[in-house]
Design an enzyme around this catalytic site. Structure first.
Site, PDB file in Angstrom:
ATOM      1  CD  GLU A  31      -3.743   7.855   2.128  1.00 20.84           C
ATOM      2  OE1 GLU A  31      -3.665   7.029   1.194  1.00 20.84           O
ATOM      3  OE2 GLU A  31      -2.778   8.528   2.538  1.00 20.84           O
ATOM      4  CB  THR A  40       5.453   5.055   1.535  1.00 22.20           C
ATOM      5  OG1 THR A  40       5.344   5.529   0.188  1.00 22.20           O
ATOM      6  CG2 THR A  40       6.911   4.779   1.844  1.00 22.20           C
ATOM      7  CG  HIS A  49      17.080   3.246  11.040  1.00 21.32           C
ATOM      8  ND1 HIS A  49      17.848   2.126  10.822  1.00 21.32           N
ATOM      9  CD2 HIS A  49      16.042   3.182  10.168  1.00 21.32           C
ATOM     10  CE1 HIS A  49      17.302   1.414   9.838  1.00 21.32           C
ATOM     11  NE2 HIS A  49      16.206   2.028   9.432  1.00 21.32           N
ATOM     12  CB  VAL A 172      -4.613  15.445  -4.596  1.00 26.09           C
ATOM     13  CG1 VAL A 172      -4.291  16.779  -5.272  1.00 26.09           C
ATOM     14  CG2 VAL A 172      -5.069  15.672  -3.151  1.00 26.09           C
ATOM     15  CB  ILE A 338       9.732  10.947   4.022  1.00 22.89           C
ATOM     16  CG1 ILE A 338       9.469  12.461   3.910  1.00 22.89           C
ATOM     17  CG2 ILE A 338       9.904  10.539   5.476  1.00 22.89           C
ATOM     18  CD1 ILE A 338      10.619  13.347   4.380  1.00 22.89           C
ATOM     19  CD  GLU A 339      15.676   7.197   0.354  1.00 17.10           C
ATOM     20  OE1 GLU A 339      15.771   5.993   0.066  1.00 17.10           O
ATOM     21  OE2 GLU A 339      16.234   8.101  -0.304  1.00 17.10           O
ATOM     22  CB  CYS A 404      -2.822 -17.244  13.899  1.00 16.96           C
ATOM     23  SG  CYS A 404      -3.204 -18.542  12.705  1.00 16.96           S
ATOM     24  CB  CYS A 444      -9.907 -15.102  11.526  1.00 12.46           C
ATOM     25  SG  CYS A 444      -8.404 -14.433  10.770  1.00 12.46           S
TER      26      CYS A 444
END
Length: 480
Positions: A31, A40, A49, A172, A338-339, A404, A444
């Protein structure tokens, strides 16, 4: 030599990694960010969904419905929160009512359970803050909300415990096909693997096109959001959608899993695959839509907005998931395009792709696979008796760092020291919600940096917001 390298540690990559860890294979996830869900996956609607929107017969429709089922099943096993609050697609113009029937028909063809059209009286009882101009709505009870960070963290931690290696800040740069294996050139050296899983989000086309003659194009589609204070979190119970348009599901208003309310996303195709900046034009448009929405009864108070943010969707030009072995590159597997509804579909994508991989390689079953995981204990979720017991065991759980969100030192220490532990401020934020409240980390941050410095054994000048190139402090003031 790895058996499999997964490129990308978003929700898709971490779900795939966890699914692969059920087998005896030498798996590594690379990664380029410093943490899971740093691409993303870090900025999206967080909606589970139901599956009524996807075109019947598509892979997107099939995996959406299956992913919906899996998320609710996996939530108690991997200790990430989900809430089945339902989804509404609201029609406000009688002449457009037929569009609801089209969506209902799609839902039935896709096998979405419980979907029905509800009339105005029932609709306004369900959501009193909807506009009185509402005509009817499609109601999908299996709709829900989730935090994408929590999902990726849970999947990544569980994969790590089961033997998957993770290499962060590892980009990569080049992929070469060799005789029976692949060589990946990264910014941290060369890696070799028998198989590659491409879950690189908006960069999936770049990875694919390095090894295949059949080229792919992924468009970065930017979505900008307004996030409102928790004071507005109960405005709508369900996730409320307008009738969809050509660019997607449209600007919705929905509660988050943590009790906020948001308006968004916009949809703008951009060239820059790192272009997650917000823009004044789009923010102004979202504000206008929030204040003059045809879906709300009242004008949305913009003084309750605590932040705005943007994310990128990996839009494949044919608007379809690509989950397959690349025909002219044996051993290279795509999880691309992959959306939305990718977040919902991610465990089903993993199930399908690892099934394809396993059919090819026949890895032995991992008899020591651990299928459960315990997340961070959040003090705000406990009873007073449970809080007192936690503080008795570890006084750091009685020291509040983020006022908070009421995040304690004990939670931050746990976030740093657990599997795939946090190494930056954003990584702590994803795990604990420190800095996500009204003051947006204004108070913080210094205390959190002190804890990071102490737990990691590094000076304050080495602490970053999100990895290399985002240092919080530089040098020191010279004394006269």
């Amino acid at each position: 030599m790895y058996d499999i390298i997964v490129i990308g540690a978003g929700v898709t990559g971490t779900c795939i990694a966890r699914e692969l860890s059920k087998y005896q294979a030498n798996v590594c996830v690379v990664e380029k960010g410093d943490d899971v869900a740093s691409g993303t996956s870090k900025a999206n609607s967080g909606v589970i969904h139901s599956g009524f929107d996807a075109k019947p017969g598509t892979l997107m429709a099939k995996l959406n419905v299956r992913g919906n089922e899996l998320l609710y099943e996996l939530s108690p096993q991997l200790d990430f929160p989900v809430k089945q609050n339902g989804a509404l697609v609201v029609c406000t113009v009688e002449a457009e009512r037929g569009k609801l029937d089209v969506l209902l028909d799609q839902a039935h063809k896709n096998g979405v359970p419980g979907v029905r059209i509800i009339e105005k009286e029932e609709l306004l009882q369900m959501e009193p803050n909807l506009t009185p101009n509402a005509v009817a709505a499609l109601y999908a009870p299996t709709g829900g909300v989730i935090c994408p960070f929590n999902l990726a963290i849970a999947m990544g931690e569980n994969a790590s415990v089961n033997g998957v290696e993770f290499k962060f800040e590892t980009e990569v740069l080049k992929i070469e096909k060799k005789d029976g294996y692949y060589e990946l050139e990264t910014n941290k050296g060369t890696l070799q693997t028998k198989a590659v899983v491409n879950a690189a989000g908006v960069y999936a086309d770049k990875m694919h096109n390095m090894v295949s003659e059949k080229k792919m194009k992924i468009i970065a589609r930017k979505g900008e959001y307004l996030l409102l204070d928790k004071e507005m979190g109960h405005y709508f119970k369900a996730s409320v959608f307008p009738l969809p348009g050509k660019m997607g599901k449209g600007v919705l208003t929905a509660p988050t899993i943590h009790g906020n309310l948001y308006v968004g996303p916009s949809a703008t195709d951009v060239e820059d695959k790192e272009g997650v900046n917000t823009t004044q034009e789009i923010i102004d448009d979202l504000i206008y839509k929030a204040q003059h929405s045809h879906l709300t009864k009242d004008v949305m108070p913009m003084n309750k907005v605590i932040t705005s943010f943007a994310g990128l969707r990996a839009h494949e030009e044919n608007h379809e998931f690509i989950v397959e072995e690349v025909a002219d590159s044996p051993g290279f597997f795509d999880a691309a395009g992959i959306e939305s509804p990718g977040l919902t579909s991610s465990p089903a994508i993993a199930e399908m792709l690892v099934g394809i991989i396993q059919e090819k390689y026949q890895f032995p079953v991992n008899e020591n696979f651990v299928g459960t995981r315990k997340g961070i204990t959040h003090m705000e979720d406990l009873t007073m008796e449970e809080k007192n017991e936690m503080i008795k065991k570890d006084p750091r759980y009685g020291s509040i760092v983020c006022r908070c969100e009421m995040v304690t030192e004990g939670e931050i220490v746990d976030a740093i020291n657990r599997p795939l532990g946090a190494k930056s401020l954003d990584a702590i934020k994803r795990r604990t919600r420190q800095g996500t409240g009204r003051c947006q980390a204004g108070f913080c941050t210094p205390r959190t940096m002190e804890i990071l410095s102490r737990e990691l054994g590094i000076p304050m000048t080495e602490i970053t917001k999100k990895g290399e190139g985002s240092h919080m402090l530089v040098g020191k003031i010279k004394e006269d």
